[in-house]
Design a protein around this motif. Sequence first.
Motif, short mmCIF file in Angstrom:
data_model
loop_
_atom_site.label_atom_id
_atom_site.label_comp_id
_atom_site.label_asym_id
_atom_site.label_seq_id
_atom_site.Cartn_x
_atom_site.Cartn_y
_atom_site.Cartn_z
N LYS A 38 0.77 -1.28 0.30
CA LYS A 38 -0.12 0.10 -0.48
C LYS A 38 1.19 1.25 0.01
O LYS A 38 2.29 0.98 0.40
CB LYS A 38 -0.70 0.48 0.79
N TYR A 39 0.04 2.09 -0.48
CA TYR A 39 1.07 3.39 -0.24
C TYR A 39 1.56 4.00 1.11
O TYR A 39 2.33 4.17 1.13
CB TYR A 39 0.53 5.22 -0.52
N ILE A 40 0.65 3.29 1.70
CA ILE A 40 0.71 4.00 3.29
C ILE A 40 -0.18 2.91 4.26
O ILE A 40 -0.95 2.43 3.70
CB ILE A 40 -0.19 5.01 3.68
N ALA A 41 1.18 2.13 5.74
CA ALA A 41 0.54 1.68 5.93
C ALA A 41 0.96 1.34 7.41
O ALA A 41 1.85 2.42 7.47
CB ALA A 41 1.24 -0.23 5.64
N GLN A 42 0.48 1.03 8.61
CA GLN A 42 0.66 1.41 9.94
C GLN A 42 0.91 0.63 10.47
O GLN A 42 0.84 -1.01 10.40
CB GLN A 42 -0.90 2.08 10.39
#
Length: 222
Positions: free
Chosen positions: A136-140
């Motif tokens: 993903k572009y952003i992952a937590q």
Amino acid sequence: MNLFYIQSSIGGISKVKSYLEDHYVGIPWSGLGDLEQVPTESAVEQLQRHYHLADGELSEAVETVHTFVHLIEDGDYIVMKDEEWMFIGDAGDYYYDDSIGTNDDLICHRRGVTWLGRVSLAEINKPMRTLLNEPKYIAQFMLPVTQAQLDQALRGTDGAADTVLTETTEHTANGTLTENMSVRVEQATIEAALEVLKSALQSENEQLRVQAATAILQYAKS
């Protein structure tokens, strides 16, 4: 405090150099406008109509927008990577910069970042390797941030109280990122720099005051 991984390539083009030089990270879809002012329904409609996203791609884009604008908070950790290094930063506020246009190759959706240092990819632990493999572009990072062991990585293994890890970036004549070096700074130099930052807190320039406050708070957290 939370930790987020953000992709350093957009549209197949690495943004590491500009992210490090200009102290920000970003996401695509610049034509959506300022996302703090755009209702979610309008953003979804534009992602469908302008960017031709649907189904899984649309859902992922909406999640990315929501995370970037609303879930990441000032002071959270941001990490990104290139072929050799993981770069660690302190996230700032979201802002929309369309000063040079909103073409798809431009990054208008941004968060300021105070870069704290970098760690060799060979030295990060298993939970961080898993995070950095997210597509993903952003992952937590869903584990407690302490399990990322970022503080230990930034400080090195000796835990010396009189040193701090800083970043320097060298470039070739054509501007290509060639080397990042870890530098140990003596305590006297750190104290002198803090006095400069304290003086900057009284500046009439609001941006300078904010930058000084951010740097002092980050040092206090380290």
